[in-house]
Design a protein around this motif. Structure first.
Motif, PDB file in Angstrom:
ATOM      1  N   PRO A1014      -3.193   6.947  -7.842  1.00 52.32           N
ATOM      2  CA  PRO A1014      -4.483   6.370  -6.946  1.00 52.32           C
ATOM      3  C   PRO A1014      -4.992   7.446  -8.763  1.00 52.32           C
ATOM      4  O   PRO A1014      -5.082   8.089  -9.203  1.00 52.32           O
ATOM      5  N   LEU A1015      -6.614   7.276  -7.717  1.00 55.29           N
ATOM      6  CA  LEU A1015      -7.852   7.412  -9.493  1.00 55.29           C
ATOM      7  C   LEU A1015      -8.143   9.452  -8.720  1.00 55.29           C
ATOM      8  O   LEU A1015      -8.024   8.787  -7.707  1.00 55.29           O
ATOM      9  N   LYS A1016      -8.074  10.024  -9.780  1.00 52.59           N
ATOM     10  CA  LYS A1016      -8.392  11.387  -9.163  1.00 52.59           C
ATOM     11  C   LYS A1016      -9.855  11.673 -10.495  1.00 52.59           C
ATOM     12  O   LYS A1016      -9.756  12.916 -10.121  1.00 52.59           O
ATOM     13  N   ASN A1017     -10.496  10.801 -11.116  1.00 56.77           N
ATOM     14  CA  ASN A1017     -11.176  11.548 -12.083  1.00 56.77           C
ATOM     15  C   ASN A1017     -12.855  11.279 -11.681  1.00 56.77           C
ATOM     16  O   ASN A1017     -13.532  12.522 -11.131  1.00 56.77           O
ATOM     17  N   ASP A1018     -13.268   9.682 -11.676  1.00 62.23           N
ATOM     18  CA  ASP A1018     -14.504   9.233 -11.110  1.00 62.23           C
ATOM     19  C   ASP A1018     -13.755   8.928  -9.362  1.00 62.23           C
ATOM     20  O   ASP A1018     -13.708   8.611  -9.413  1.00 62.23           O
ATOM     21  N   LEU A1019     -14.856  10.371  -8.945  1.00 57.50           N
ATOM     22  CA  LEU A1019     -14.511  10.477  -6.942  1.00 57.50           C
ATOM     23  C   LEU A1019     -15.853   8.975  -6.642  1.00 57.50           C
ATOM     24  O   LEU A1019     -14.352   8.345  -5.725  1.00 57.50           O
ATOM     25  N   ILE A1020     -16.314   8.888  -7.126  1.00 59.40           N
ATOM     26  CA  ILE A1020     -17.135   7.827  -6.982  1.00 59.40           C
ATOM     27  C   ILE A1020     -16.453   6.619  -6.967  1.00 59.40           C
ATOM     28  O   ILE A1020     -16.308   5.439  -6.156  1.00 59.40           O
ATOM     29  N   GLU A1021     -16.036   6.009  -8.028  1.00 59.14           N
ATOM     30  CA  GLU A1021     -15.047   5.536  -8.514  1.00 59.14           C
ATOM     31  C   GLU A1021     -13.149   4.720  -7.497  1.00 59.14           C
ATOM     32  O   GLU A1021     -13.302   4.010  -6.821  1.00 59.14           O
ATOM     33  N   ALA A1022     -13.124   6.498  -7.404  1.00 58.20           N
ATOM     34  CA  ALA A1022     -12.036   6.267  -6.370  1.00 58.20           C
ATOM     35  C   ALA A1022     -11.836   6.345  -5.538  1.00 58.20           C
ATOM     36  O   ALA A1022     -11.348   5.058  -4.509  1.00 58.20           O
ATOM     37  N   LYS A1023     -13.199   6.183  -4.223  1.00 58.44           N
ATOM     38  CA  LYS A1023     -13.935   5.615  -3.174  1.00 58.44           C
ATOM     39  C   LYS A1023     -13.225   4.748  -3.130  1.00 58.44           C
ATOM     40  O   LYS A1023     -12.607   4.054  -1.973  1.00 58.44           O
ATOM     41  N   LEU A1024     -14.390   3.892  -3.414  1.00 67.12           N
ATOM     42  CA  LEU A1024     -14.222   2.606  -3.623  1.00 67.12           C
ATOM     43  C   LEU A1024     -13.010   1.465  -4.059  1.00 67.12           C
ATOM     44  O   LEU A1024     -12.191   0.569  -2.952  1.00 67.12           O
ATOM     45  N   VAL A1025     -12.519   2.290  -5.158  1.00 68.84           N
ATOM     46  CA  VAL A1025     -10.648   1.510  -5.485  1.00 68.84           C
ATOM     47  C   VAL A1025      -9.839   1.618  -4.019  1.00 68.84           C
ATOM     48  O   VAL A1025      -9.089   1.106  -3.615  1.00 68.84           O
ATOM     49  N   HIS A1026      -9.822   3.359  -3.438  1.00 63.42           N
ATOM     50  CA  HIS A1026      -8.760   3.195  -2.374  1.00 63.42           C
ATOM     51  C   HIS A1026      -9.095   2.753  -1.209  1.00 63.42           C
ATOM     52  O   HIS A1026      -8.570   2.356  -0.227  1.00 63.42           O
ATOM     53  N   GLU A1027     -10.290   2.267  -0.940  1.00 60.20           N
ATOM     54  CA  GLU A1027     -11.130   1.501   0.171  1.00 60.20           C
ATOM     55  C   GLU A1027     -10.699   0.114   0.028  1.00 60.20           C
ATOM     56  O   GLU A1027      -9.658  -0.777   0.671  1.00 60.20           O
ATOM     57  N   GLN A1028     -10.610  -0.429  -1.081  1.00 58.22           N
ATOM     58  CA  GLN A1028      -9.986  -1.690  -1.507  1.00 58.22           C
ATOM     59  C   GLN A1028      -8.622  -2.421  -1.064  1.00 58.22           C
ATOM     60  O   GLN A1028      -8.606  -2.660  -0.601  1.00 58.22           O
ATOM     61  N   LEU A1029      -8.531  -0.690  -1.584  1.00 65.05           N
ATOM     62  CA  LEU A1029      -6.639  -0.886  -0.943  1.00 65.05           C
ATOM     63  C   LEU A1029      -6.244  -1.019   0.088  1.00 65.05           C
ATOM     64  O   LEU A1029      -4.957  -1.809   0.548  1.00 65.05           O
ATOM     65  N   CYS A1030      -7.709  -0.271   1.282  1.00 59.03           N
ATOM     66  CA  CYS A1030      -6.866  -0.264   2.146  1.00 59.03           C
ATOM     67  C   CYS A1030      -7.342  -1.205   3.043  1.00 59.03           C
ATOM     68  O   CYS A1030      -6.299  -2.036   3.709  1.00 59.03           O
ATOM     69  N   THR A1031      -8.609  -2.360   2.741  1.00 57.10           N
ATOM     70  CA  THR A1031      -8.868  -3.742   3.461  1.00 57.10           C
ATOM     71  C   THR A1031      -7.326  -4.639   2.324  1.00 57.10           C
ATOM     72  O   THR A1031      -7.361  -5.503   3.686  1.00 57.10           O
ATOM     73  N   MET A1032      -7.218  -4.435   1.614  1.00 58.92           N
ATOM     74  CA  MET A1032      -6.139  -5.589   0.951  1.00 58.92           C
ATOM     75  C   MET A1032      -4.586  -4.715   1.678  1.00 58.92           C
ATOM     76  O   MET A1032      -4.403  -6.342   2.132  1.00 58.92           O
ATOM     77  N   LEU A1033      -4.667  -3.973   1.907  1.00 58.54           N
ATOM     78  CA  LEU A1033      -3.214  -4.128   3.126  1.00 58.54           C
ATOM     79  C   LEU A1033      -3.340  -4.471   4.496  1.00 58.54           C
ATOM     80  O   LEU A1033      -2.400  -4.755   5.313  1.00 58.54           O
ATOM     81  N   GLU A1034      -4.581  -4.188   5.054  1.00 58.48           N
ATOM     82  CA  GLU A1034      -4.753  -4.639   6.724  1.00 58.48           C
ATOM     83  C   GLU A1034      -4.708  -6.476   6.480  1.00 58.48           C
ATOM     84  O   GLU A1034      -4.124  -6.571   7.272  1.00 58.48           O
ATOM     85  N   LYS A1035      -5.206  -6.818   5.548  1.00 66.57           N
ATOM     86  CA  LYS A1035      -5.100  -8.405   5.152  1.00 66.57           C
ATOM     87  C   LYS A1035      -3.242  -9.438   4.830  1.00 66.57           C
ATOM     88  O   LYS A1035      -3.170  -9.597   4.346  1.00 66.57           O
ATOM     89  N   SER A1036      -2.889  -7.665   4.514  1.00 66.49           N
ATOM     90  CA  SER A1036      -1.413  -8.110   3.853  1.00 66.49           C
ATOM     91  C   SER A1036      -1.509  -8.196   2.974  1.00 66.49           C
ATOM     92  O   SER A1036      -0.202  -9.850   3.038  1.00 66.49           O
ATOM     93  N   GLU A1037      -1.988  -9.022   1.892  1.00 70.66           N
ATOM     94  CA  GLU A1037      -1.865  -9.484   0.653  1.00 70.66           C
ATOM     95  C   GLU A1037      -0.550  -9.818   0.393  1.00 70.66           C
ATOM     96  O   GLU A1037      -0.439  -8.427  -0.126  1.00 70.66           O
ATOM     97  N   ARG A1038      -0.188 -11.239   0.084  1.00 69.85           N
ATOM     98  CA  ARG A1038       1.402 -11.049  -0.876  1.00 69.85           C
ATOM     99  C   ARG A1038       1.750 -10.826  -1.866  1.00 69.85           C
ATOM    100  O   ARG A1038       2.295  -9.869  -1.615  1.00 69.85           O
ATOM    101  N   GLU A1039       0.739 -10.543  -3.105  1.00 73.45           N
ATOM    102  CA  GLU A1039       0.929 -10.049  -4.135  1.00 73.45           C
ATOM    103  C   GLU A1039       0.565  -8.345  -3.625  1.00 73.45           C
ATOM    104  O   GLU A1039       1.314  -7.926  -4.602  1.00 73.45           O
ATOM    105  N   LEU A1040      -0.326  -8.100  -3.363  1.00 78.48           N
ATOM    106  CA  LEU A1040       0.065  -6.432  -3.406  1.00 78.48           C
ATOM    107  C   LEU A1040       1.531  -5.843  -2.646  1.00 78.48           C
ATOM    108  O   LEU A1040       1.770  -4.947  -3.294  1.00 78.48           O
ATOM    109  N   LEU A1041       1.960  -6.123  -1.874  1.00 74.89           N
ATOM    110  CA  LEU A1041       3.339  -6.003  -0.989  1.00 74.89           C
ATOM    111  C   LEU A1041       4.319  -6.253  -1.921  1.00 74.89           C
ATOM    112  O   LEU A1041       5.406  -5.709  -2.356  1.00 74.89           O
ATOM    113  N   GLY A1042       4.461  -7.542  -2.852  1.00 75.71           N
ATOM    114  CA  GLY A1042       5.720  -7.829  -3.645  1.00 75.71           C
ATOM    115  C   GLY A1042       5.958  -7.950  -2.571  1.00 75.71           C
ATOM    116  O   GLY A1042       6.374  -8.731  -1.469  1.00 75.71           O
TER     117      GLY A1042
END
Length: 1073
Positions: A1014-1042
Motif C-alpha cells: 500500500p501507499l503510505k505517504n501521499d494520503l490523497i493518492e493512496a485513497k485513489l490507488v486503494h480504491e482502484q485496487l478495490c475496483t479491479m478486485l471486484e472485476k476479478s481482473e485476471r492480471e491482478l489475481l495472477g
C-alpha cells in the motif's frame, strides 16, 4: 488686485529696497502673526507680479553683505527651481528671463562673496540650469563656469562656487564640458584653498556617478589619489568642517559606485581607518570615516564580496568599533532607572559603534567577522576594566544576527563565554551578559533552546534574584521572552515551577520596571507553554487582575498595559473553559477603559487593541456581544492619517534631521520627509486586529465588512509602512470568506450573492493593481497568496475581464522576477564574488521561488475554477511558462511550470490534449530530476495525461513506463525526501494500467504495480490507488489475481495494512479530540 494691495506691491517692488527687505525680515520673524502676514503678501506678489518680484530678489543678490541677501537667494531659488511648487520661470517674459540669467551670473561673480550667500546662489543657478540646459538655453553659463574654474586669476570663492554648480549639473555637462579631467585635477590640487579642493572633490564624485558606464568612469581613476589628498590636507590644516564635507561625499561615492574604488581599495580603506583611529579628531569626523568603510562593506549589489577580500582591514575596523564601545560611563541614573529604555552613560560613539557592528556583521558575514572577533574578544573578557568586559558582551549581541549561521557551529563555546559573565562583579556587565543571552536566543534559536536550555534557563532564573540591582532583575525577566519565543513547550515546561514562582515574587516588588518585565516574561511563558500553563493559572491570574484593576495612576500606564497583554495571552494559552469566568470580569474593565478619554500617547490604547483580539481568539463566537464596543475605536486607529512633514533637504534651508525619536526621516531628491512612527505602529496594530476578527468570527463579522473593506483596500498601497500593507493584504480573503458564509447561512441581513459579487469586484481588482507595483518581493508573494484565496472564495463570480487582469498582472510579476534574477546573475560575474555572497544570493532567489510558488497556485486556482474557459489565457501564458521547463532554470521554476500544466491537464481534460506535445516530453525528462519535488510534479502529470489523454498519450506509454519504473525502483525511493514522488509514480503507473490496458503487457505491469502497495505517504493518492485496487478486485481482473490466484496473499496483506492504518488513525483522532 484692490488699490491698497496694488500700492503695497508697488512699494515692495519699487526702486527703494527698504520695503522688500522689511518683507523678507518678516518672513523669518519668530512672531507667527507677522510671519503669516508676510507669507500671504509674498504669495500674492508671486501670483500678480512674478517678473518684478524675481528681478527685485535678483538685484538684492548684487549686495552680498546685505542681511536680507541669504533669504532672497532662497526665495529666488524657489521661483526658478523646476522641482518647486512656486516655479514661475516659464511664465516670465523673455526680457525678464534674460535679465535674470545675467543677474545671477553677475552676482555669482562678485568678489569676496560670503559662503552663506555663495552656497545658496550656486543652488539657485544650478536649479535654473537644470531646466534650461537640456534645450541648450543658457550657453553663457558654460563659458562662465569654464572661465571661473580654469582661470588662475579666479578668486578661490568663485572657483568653489563654480565647482559646486558643476557638481549639481554633472549629468548635463559631462558630455559637453571641455577638459573636465584637467580642471578637476587642478581643483583637487589647489595650492592654497581647502574649500576649492573639497568643491573639486564634490564635482569629481558627482561626475563619476553621472557617467553611464564603468569604462567612462575608469578614465577618472587617476583622480582618486588627489581626491584622498584633498581630504587629508583638510585634516592636516585642522579644517575638520571641510573634511567632514569631503567624507560625506566619499560615503556617497562608496554607496553608489563602490567598484570605482576597487583598484585602489587597500589604500583608500587604510586612509579611512587611519582617520577612524585618530584619537585627536572630532567624533563626527571619525564616525564618518567608519561610515565610509561600513558603506563599502554593505555595497553588496554593486560590489559583492569586495570588502571580504581585505580581512586585515575588517579587523582594524572591528577594533575601532570595540574601542568606541568603551565610551560609556557608569552613571548613577542608569542604576536608578524606572524604565529599561534608560541609557544614561551611553555616548554617541557607543551607540554608533553598536549600530556599525551590527551592519558590518550582516554585510561581511560570519566567516569573515567571527575570526576577527575570536582574536579580540578574549583580551576584553579577561580585562580588569569593566568597560572592556562590557564591550565584549555588547559586541557578541551586535554581531550574532549577521554571523548566526557560523556562530551556531560554536554554540556551546559562545554561550559559555556569555554565561560566565553572569557572575561578573559589575552590574552593567551582568546586564550586558543577560542582554547577549536574549539576543543569542533570538538569532540562534531554536538550536540554542534545544541544546542549552539546561544552562541558560537556570542562569536567567538565578539572575532574577539580584535584588540589589533591579535593572539586572528586570532584564533577566525580559530575556525569558527571547528564550521562550523559539522554545518548544516540552523544553520549557519542566522549568516553569521555578520560573513562574520567581516571576510572581518579582510582581510583588515595589519596582515598576521589574514588575513590567515580570509581566512580559509570564506572558511569553504562557504563550510558549500553552495548555501546560493551566497548572499555574489559579496562582497567577489574581495578581494579574489586581494590577489591571488597581494600577490606575498615570505613572502606572505601562504596567496596566502589560497586565492586559499578560491576561490575554494567559487566557489564550489555557483555553476558554479555564478562562471564561475571569474573562467576563476582565472585559468589563476593558470596556470601561474603552469608554474613557485617554491621552494620545497612552500605551494602553495599543495594548488594548491587541488584548481584545486575543480575547476574541480565546472566546470565539462568545465574543460577538463585545464587538460593538471594540470596533469603533479600532476602526478609528486603522484610519489614522500618517503624520508626514515634507521639507526641503537643500543646504540653503539649513534644516537638520529631526531630533524627535518618534519621527523617522528619509530624503527623496531635494525633499526631506518626516514620518511619525508611533502613529504608524498603532495603525498597523489596528489593521492586524481587524484581520484577526474577520478570520476568527467568520460570518459573525458581517456587520462590519463594509466599513473594514473601505478602510483596508486603500491601505494595500500604503507605502509608508510594510506592516499596514501586510495586514490589509491578509484581510482581503478573510472579508470575502466572512461575506460568503454570512450569505450562505442567511446571516447577511437580507443580502444575497450579488453582495458577494460587489465585494469581490472591489477587492480582486485592487489586489491585482498592487501586485506588480509592490516593491518588496516578500510582500508581492503575500499579495499573490491573498489573490489566490480571494479567487477561491469568489469562484465563477469573477468576470472574463477580471480573469484577464489577473493573468496580465501575473505576466508582469513573472517578467519582474526574471529581471531580478538576471541582475543577480550579473553579480555572480563580479571579481570578488565568493561563497558568502553566493549564500546571500541563494536566499534572495528563494524569495523569487516563493513568488513563483504563489503564481503557480494562483493560475492553478483559475484552471480549477474556470476549466476550459481558462485555456485562451493559458495560451498567452505558455510563452512565459515553457522557458521555465528548461534545465537551466531553478528546480522551483521547473516544478511550478509543471504544476501549472498538471492543473490545466487535470481540470480541462480532453481540451488540454493539444498541449501534450509541448509539455509531456518535459514531464518525462523531469522524472529523472535530482529534485524530489520536481519528480513528484512530473510523475503526477504523467498520471493525469494517462487518465485523460486517450490516444494522444498512447505513443508515450512505453517511455512513461520506463521513467516511472526508474522512480519506483530507485534504491532510495522510499527515503523520506523521495516518498511523495514514489507514491505519485505508483499512482501514475496504476492509471496507465487502468486507462491503457491494451497498450501494455498487463501481466507484467499490474503485478509490478501491486508489489508497490500500500501507499503510505501521499494520503490523497493512496485513497485513489486503494480504491482502484478495490475496483479491479471486484472485476476479478485476471492480471491482478495472477495464475491460480498467486497474488491474492499480497492483496490481502495490502488490505490488512490499510485497515490497520485507518483504525489507528481513527483511534488517534478519538484520543486527541
Amino acid at each position: 488686485m484692490d488699490p491698497r494691495a496694488e500700492a503695497d506691491a508697488a512699494a515692495v517692488l519699487g526702486a527703494d529696497p527698504a520695503a522688500l527687505t522689511a518683507l523678507l525680515a518678516d518672513l523669518t520673524s519668530p512672531a507667527n502673526e507677522a510671519r503669516s502676514r508676510a507669507e500671504q503678501q509674498f504669495h500674492a506678489l508671486r501670483g500678480s507680479h512674478p517678473d518684478a518680484l524675481a528681478l527685485s530678489l535678483a538685484h538684492l543678490l548684487l549686495s552680498p553683505a546685505h542681511p536680507s541677501t541669504p533669504i532672497a537667494a532662497v526665495l529666488l531659488r524657489r521661483l526658478i527651481a523646476p522641482s518647486s511648487q512656486a516655479f514661475v520661470y516659464p511664465a516670465l517674459s523673455p526680457a525678464t528671463q534674460s535679465s535674470l540669467r545675467a543677474l545671477l551670473l553677475s552676482a555669482a561673480s562678485a568678489p569676496a562673496l560670503p559662503r552663506s550667500v555663495s552656497r545658496k546662489l550656486s543652488d539657485a543657478v544650478a536649479e535654473l540650469a537644470s531646466f534650461l540646459l537640456p534645450a541648450n538655453a543658457w550657453p553663457d553659463l558654460l563659458s562662465f563656469l569654464y572661465k571661473s574654474i580654469d582661470s588662475q586669476s579666479s578668486p578661490p570663492g568663485l572657483q568653489e562656487s563654480a565647482l559646486n554648480i558643476l557638481a549639481r549639473l554633472a549629468s548635463h555637462l559631462a558630455a559637453v564640458f571641455p577638459n573636465l579631467h584637467g580642471l578637476l585635477h587642478a581643483a583637487l590640487s589647489h595650492p592654497s584653498s581647502a574649500d576649492v579642493r573639497v568643491a573639486g572633490l564634490n564635482a569629481a564624485i558627482s561626475l563619476i556617478q553621472s557617467l553611464p558606464s564603468a569604462g567612462a568612469r575608469d578614465q577618472f581613476q587617476d583622480l582618486l589619489p588627489a581626491m584622498m589628498r584633498a581630504l587629508a590636507e583638510s585634516l592636516n590644516c585642522g579644517n575638520e568642517g571641510s573634511a567632514q564635507e569631503a567624507l560625506e561625499m566619499m560615503i556617497e561615492l562608496a554607496g553608489a559606485e563602490p567598484r570605482f574604488l576597487r583598484r585602489q581599495l587597500p589604500d583608500v580603506v587604510a586612509s579611512m581607518l587611519q582617520i577612524a583611529e585618530a584619537p585627536g579628531l572630532e567624533d563626527g569626523t571619525r564616525h564618518l570615516a567608519v561610515e565610509f568603510v561600513v558603506t563599502l562593506a554593505e555595497a553588496r549589489e554593486r560590489a559583492p564580496g569586495m570588502m571580504r577580500k581585505l580581512p586585515r582591514y575588517v579587523g582594524r575596523l572591528f577594533a575601532v568599533l570595540m574601542t568606541m564601545l568603551l565610551d560609556v560611563q557608569d552613571e548613577p541614573a542608569w542604576h536608578a532607572a524606572v524604565s529599561e529604555e534608560e541609557d544614561a552613560g551611553e555616548t554617541g560613539s557607543y551607540v554608533f559603534a553598536q549600530e556599525c557592528l551590527d551592519r558590518l556583521a550582516i554585510a561581511v558575514g560570519g566567516n569573515t567577522i567571527l575570526p576577527v572577533a575570536a582574536e579580540l574578544l578574549p583580551s576584553f573578557f579577561s580585562s580588569e576594566d569593566w568597560k572592556r568586559r562590557h564591550a565584549a558582551l555588547v559586541t557578541i549581541a551586535q554581531i550574532v544576527e549577521g554571523s548566526a549561521k557560523v556562530m551556531i557551529k560554536n554554540l556551546e563555546q559562545v554561550v559559555g563565554m556569555v554565561l560566565n559573565s553572569f557572575q561578573d562583579p559589575h552590574p552593567r556587565v551582568r546586564w550586558a551578559a543577560i542582554n547577549a543571552v536574549g539576543q543569542l536566543s533570538t538569532d540562534l534559536g531554536p538550536e540554542l533552546q534545544n541544546q542549552l536550555h539546561h544552562v541558560v534557563l537556570p542562569a536567567l532564573a538565578s539572575a532574577m534574584d539580584d535584588v540589589q540591582n533591579p535593572r539586572v532583575q528586570a532584564h533577566a525577566a525580559s530575556a525569558i521572552l527571547n528564550f521562550s519565543e523559539n522554545c518548544r513547550p516540552d523544553i520549557l515546561t519542566p522549568y516553569l515551577d521555578g520560573i513562574v514562582g520567581k516571576l510572581l515574587l518579582l510582581l510583588q516588588t515595589g519596582n515598576q520596571m521589574v514588575q513590567e518585565a515580570a509581566l512580559t516574561a509570564l506572558a511569553s511563558a504562557a504563550d510558549s507553554s500553552q495548555e501546560h500553563f493551566q497548572k499555574y493559572y489559579d496562582a497567577v491570574m489574581p495578581y494579574l487582575k489586581a494590577i489591571l484593576m488597581n494600577a490606575t495612576d498615570k505613572s502606572n500606564r505601562m504596567l496596566r498595559a502589560k497586565s492586559m497583554e499578560c491576561i490575554s495571552l494567559v487566557g489564550m494559552a489555557v483555553g476558554k473553559q479555564k478562562f471564561k469566568d475571569d474573562a467576563k470580569q476582565v472585559m468589563e474593565v476593558l470596556m470601561t477603559l474603552q469608554g474613557s478619554q485617554m491621552e494620545a500617547d497612552d500605551p494602553i490604547t495599543s495594548y488594548m487593541l491587541q488584548a481584545w483580539a486575543r480575547l476574541c481568539k480565546c472566546l470565539g463566537q462568545d465574543f460577538l456581544p463585545y464587538m460593538s464596543v471594540v470596533m469603533p475605536p479600532l476602526l478609528q486607529s486603522a484610519q489614522l492619517k500618517p503624520d508626514v512633514s515634507v521639507t526641503s533637504a537643500g543646504p540653503e534651508d539649513e534644516i537638520g534631521e529631526s531630533d524627535d525619536e518618534g519621527v523617522e526621516t528619509i530624503t527623496l531628491g531635494d525633499k526631506r520627509i518626516g514620518i511619525r512612527t508611533s502613529l504608524l505602529e498603532e495603525k498597523a496594530t489596528a489593521c492586524n486586529m481587524l484581520c484577526c476578527y474577520a478570520d476568527e468570527l467568520k460570518e459573525g463579522f458581517f456587520p462590519w465588512i463594509d466599513q473594514v473593506t473601505t478602510t483596508l483596500v486603500p491601505l494595500l498601497k500604503f507605502y509608508f509602512h510594510e506592516e499596514v500593507r501586510k495586514a490589509a493584504i491578509s484581510a482581503m480573503p478573510e472579508l470575502l470568506c466572512s461575506a460568503k458564509l454570512a450569505v450562505e447561512k442567511g446571516q447577511a441581513q437580507g443580502r444575497d450573492k450579488s453582495y458577494l459579487k460587489q465585494l469581490s469586484d472591489y477587492i480582486v481588482p485592487a489586489l491585482v493593481e498592487v501586485m506588480h507595483k509592490e516593491p518588496e518581493p516578500q510582500i508581492c508573494a503575500s499579495i499573490l497568496e491573498s489573490l489566490n484565496e480571494s479567487i477561491q472564495v469568489s469562484g465563477t463570480l469573477l468576470e472574463e475581464n477580471q480573469v484577464r487582469s489577473v493573468v496580465e498582472g501575473v505576466k508582469e510579476v513573472i517578467v519582474a522576477s526574471a529581471n531580478r534574477r538576471i541582475e543577480r546573475t550579473e553579480r555572480v560575474k563580479a571579481e570578488d564574488f565568493d561563497s558568502e555572497e553566493e549564500e546571500l544570493l541563494r536566499e534572495e532567489n528563494e524569495q523569487e521561488d516563493e513568488i513563483f510558488d504563489q503564481v503557480g497556485d494562483c493560475l492553478g486556482t483559475l484552471a480549477k475554477t474556470f476549466k476550459t474557459y481558462f485555456l485562451p489565457f493559458f495560451d498567452e501564458l505558455s510563452m512565459y511558462l515553457t522557458p521555465m521547463l528548461g534545465k537551466d532554470r531553478t528546480s522551483e521554476e521547473r516544478r511550478i511550470a509543471i504544476c501549472i500544466f498538471d492543473d490545466v491537464a487535470e481540470h480541462c481534460r480532453e481540451a488540454a490534449i493539444r498541449y501534450y506535445d509541448a509539455y509531456l516530453p518535459s514531464l518525462l525528462e523531469a522524472c529523472t530530476s535530482e529534485n524530489p519535488d520536481v519528480r513528484q510534479a512530473a510523475v503526477y502529470g504523467i498520471g493525469i495525461c494517462a487518465e485523460f489523454g486517450g490516444s494522444a498519450f498512447r505513443p508515450h506509454t512505453g517511455e512513461a513506463l520506463s521513467r516511472l519504473y526508474n522512480v519506483i525502483k530507485h534504491p532510495n525511493a522510499l527515503d523520506l525526501d523521495n516518498a511523495m514522488a514514489y507514491d505519485n509514480a505508483v499512482s501514475a503507473l496504476g492509471k496507465i494500467c487502468q486507462f491503457h490496458h491494451d497498450s501494455i503487457d498487463a501481466s507484467q505491469v499490474i503485478p509490478s504495480w501491486l508489489s508497490c502497495l500500500p501507499l503510505k505517504n501521499d494520503l490523497i493518492e493512496a485513497k485513489l490507488v486503494h480504491e482502484q485496487l478495490c475496483t479491479m478486485l471486484e472485476k476479478s481482473e485476471r492480471e491482478l489475481l495472477g495464475h491460480n490466484n498467486q497474488y491474492l496473499p499480497k492483496i490481502v496483506s495490502v488490505f490488512a495494512e490499510v485497515s490497520f492504518a485507518v483504525s489507528y488513525f481513527l483511534d488517534f483522532l478519538l484520543f486527541s479530540f
